[in-house]
Design a protein around this motif. Structure first.
Motif, PDB file in Angstrom:
ATOM      1  N   ILE A 199      62.551  79.498  82.337  1.00 40.72           N
ATOM      2  CA  ILE A 199      63.250  80.519  81.500  1.00 40.72           C
ATOM      3  C   ILE A 199      62.340  81.769  81.144  1.00 40.72           C
ATOM      4  CG2 ILE A 199      64.514  80.987  79.300  1.00 40.72           C
ATOM      5  CD1 ILE A 199      65.534  78.000  79.696  1.00 40.72           C
ATOM      6  N   ALA A 200      61.147  81.309  80.589  1.00 38.65           N
ATOM      7  CA  ALA A 200      60.107  82.204  80.320  1.00 38.65           C
ATOM      8  C   ALA A 200      59.813  83.280  81.598  1.00 38.65           C
ATOM      9  CB  ALA A 200      59.070  81.670  79.788  1.00 38.65           C
ATOM     10  N   MET A 201      59.663  82.625  82.733  1.00 41.07           N
ATOM     11  CA  MET A 201      59.483  83.348  83.918  1.00 41.07           C
ATOM     12  C   MET A 201      60.821  84.141  84.412  1.00 41.07           C
ATOM     13  SD  MET A 201      57.387  80.956  86.439  1.00 41.07           S
ATOM     14  CE  MET A 201      57.668  81.804  87.938  1.00 41.07           C
ATOM     15  N   LEU A 202      61.920  83.869  84.202  1.00 42.33           N
ATOM     16  CA  LEU A 202      63.005  84.639  84.397  1.00 42.33           C
ATOM     17  C   LEU A 202      63.176  85.723  83.450  1.00 42.33           C
ATOM     18  CD1 LEU A 202      65.689  81.932  85.188  1.00 42.33           C
ATOM     19  CD2 LEU A 202      64.631  83.355  86.726  1.00 42.33           C
ATOM     20  N   PHE A 203      62.775  85.609  82.141  1.00 39.45           N
ATOM     21  CA  PHE A 203      63.064  86.597  81.228  1.00 39.45           C
ATOM     22  C   PHE A 203      61.718  87.769  81.593  1.00 39.45           C
ATOM     23  CE2 PHE A 203      65.379  83.790  78.125  1.00 39.45           C
ATOM     24  CZ  PHE A 203      66.563  84.579  78.428  1.00 39.45           C
ATOM     25  N   GLN A 204      60.940  87.395  82.140  1.00 40.15           N
ATOM     26  CA  GLN A 204      59.697  88.206  82.353  1.00 40.15           C
ATOM     27  C   GLN A 204      59.516  88.519  83.659  1.00 40.15           C
ATOM     28  OE1 GLN A 204      56.422  86.612  80.329  1.00 40.15           O
ATOM     29  NE2 GLN A 204      57.338  87.097  78.278  1.00 40.15           N
ATOM     30  N   ARG A 205      60.472  88.492  84.749  1.00 41.18           N
ATOM     31  CA  ARG A 205      60.251  88.555  86.217  1.00 41.18           C
ATOM     32  C   ARG A 205      59.680  89.865  86.412  1.00 41.18           C
ATOM     33  NH1 ARG A 205      65.875  88.336  85.610  1.00 41.18           N
ATOM     34  NH2 ARG A 205      66.876  90.000  86.012  1.00 41.18           N
ATOM     35  N   GLU A 206      59.986  91.120  85.600  1.00 42.73           N
ATOM     36  CA  GLU A 206      59.555  92.356  86.308  1.00 42.73           C
ATOM     37  C   GLU A 206      58.111  92.411  85.682  1.00 42.73           C
ATOM     38  OE1 GLU A 206      61.213  94.516  88.034  1.00 42.73           O
ATOM     39  OE2 GLU A 206      63.057  93.234  87.759  1.00 42.73           O
ATOM     40  N   ASP A 207      57.793  91.804  84.736  1.00 44.96           N
ATOM     41  CA  ASP A 207      56.245  92.013  84.190  1.00 44.96           C
ATOM     42  C   ASP A 207      55.411  91.145  85.195  1.00 44.96           C
ATOM     43  OD1 ASP A 207      53.957  92.410  82.484  1.00 44.96           O
ATOM     44  OD2 ASP A 207      54.213  90.212  81.668  1.00 44.96           O
ATOM     45  N   LEU A 208      56.052  89.953  85.717  1.00 46.23           N
ATOM     46  CA  LEU A 208      55.407  89.004  86.543  1.00 46.23           C
ATOM     47  C   LEU A 208      55.158  89.688  87.907  1.00 46.23           C
ATOM     48  CD1 LEU A 208      56.741  85.361  85.667  1.00 46.23           C
ATOM     49  CD2 LEU A 208      54.450  86.317  85.204  1.00 46.23           C
ATOM     50  N   ARG A 209      56.365  90.382  88.427  1.00 44.08           N
ATOM     51  CA  ARG A 209      56.267  91.077  89.656  1.00 44.08           C
ATOM     52  C   ARG A 209      54.983  92.200  89.577  1.00 44.08           C
ATOM     53  NH1 ARG A 209      58.802  95.511  92.494  1.00 44.08           N
ATOM     54  NH2 ARG A 209      59.092  94.891  94.432  1.00 44.08           N
ATOM     55  N   VAL A 269      61.399  75.448  80.048  1.00 42.98           N
ATOM     56  CA  VAL A 269      61.025  76.554  79.095  1.00 42.98           C
ATOM     57  C   VAL A 269      60.192  77.373  80.133  1.00 42.98           C
ATOM     58  CG1 VAL A 269      59.575  76.915  77.378  1.00 42.98           C
ATOM     59  CG2 VAL A 269      61.062  75.264  77.052  1.00 42.98           C
ATOM     60  N   PHE A 270      59.379  76.993  81.008  1.00 44.36           N
ATOM     61  CA  PHE A 270      58.464  77.837  81.781  1.00 44.36           C
ATOM     62  C   PHE A 270      59.467  78.496  82.684  1.00 44.36           C
ATOM     63  CE2 PHE A 270      55.891  77.658  85.935  1.00 44.36           C
ATOM     64  CZ  PHE A 270      55.035  78.706  85.256  1.00 44.36           C
TER      65      PHE A 270
END
Length: 182
Positions: free
Chosen positions: A6-16, A3-4
């Motif tokens: 998948i959540a990171m992949l969905f929000q990769r632009e925000d994390l970047r 789940v962690f």
């Protein structure tokens, strides 16, 4: 862990974007270099892992074929895939052909040849290929990778074990490029 990820992949632009802000507003070039460095190291590691796993699965499949274990191609492919689980995947892959050789052969020869095949190929892959390819592709020593595997497994279980090297590489790169996290 799944789940962690998948959540990171969905929000990769925000994390970047958050990572860029963490580095500092005037350090866009440094942040870009850090992200590129991490992606190159993880990509090299995953490529080397595929090479090592194929170098493990192909001899297993061929050896099982000549030993006479049914569905040798399947067991070779399973050995390649299951070896992506560090330290225990190859032994899980060995369990199926070993049990099958016990069931189909009335003697001990097929069992001993199957166990011997897995032992020899595992020792060669682990002590020669992995040592040469993994630490060179990540830039982190083999001992540090073992300590990281223990730590991430303790923290997250089997998922942490699977992700231990990529996570450690990313932390290494962040520590290298972000002055506040050195």
């Amino acid at each position: 862990v799944i789940v962690f990820v998948i959540a990171m992949l969905f929000q990769r632009e925000d994390l970047r974007a958050r990572f860029m802000r963490l580095v500092g507003p005037g350090q866009l070039n440094t942040a870009t270099q850090a992200v590129d460095d991490a992606s190159q190291r993880v990509s090299r590691y995953l490529w080397m892992q595929l090479v090592v796993n194929a170098a493990y699965g192909i001899p297993i499949g061929v050896g099982l074929y000549f030993i006479g274990v049914p569905n040798a191609l399947l067991w070779g492919i399973m050995a390649t895939i299951l070896r992506f689980v560090p330290y225990v995947g190859s032994w899980i892959a060995a369990a199926f052909p070993v049990v099958l050789s016990i069931v189909i052969d009335p003697g001990w020869s097929q069992l001993l040849l199957t166990v011997g095949l897995f032992l020899v190929v595992e020792v060669v892959c682990t002590n020669i290929f992995e040592v040469m390819l993994y630490s060179g592709s990540t830039g982190i020593s083999s001992m540090a990778l073992l300590v990281a595997a223990v730590f991430w497994t303790w923290l997250w279980g089997v998922g942490g074990l699977v992700l231990s090297t990529p996570l450690t590489v990313c932390l290494f790169v962040v520590g290298k490029w972000v002055p506040g996290l050195r």
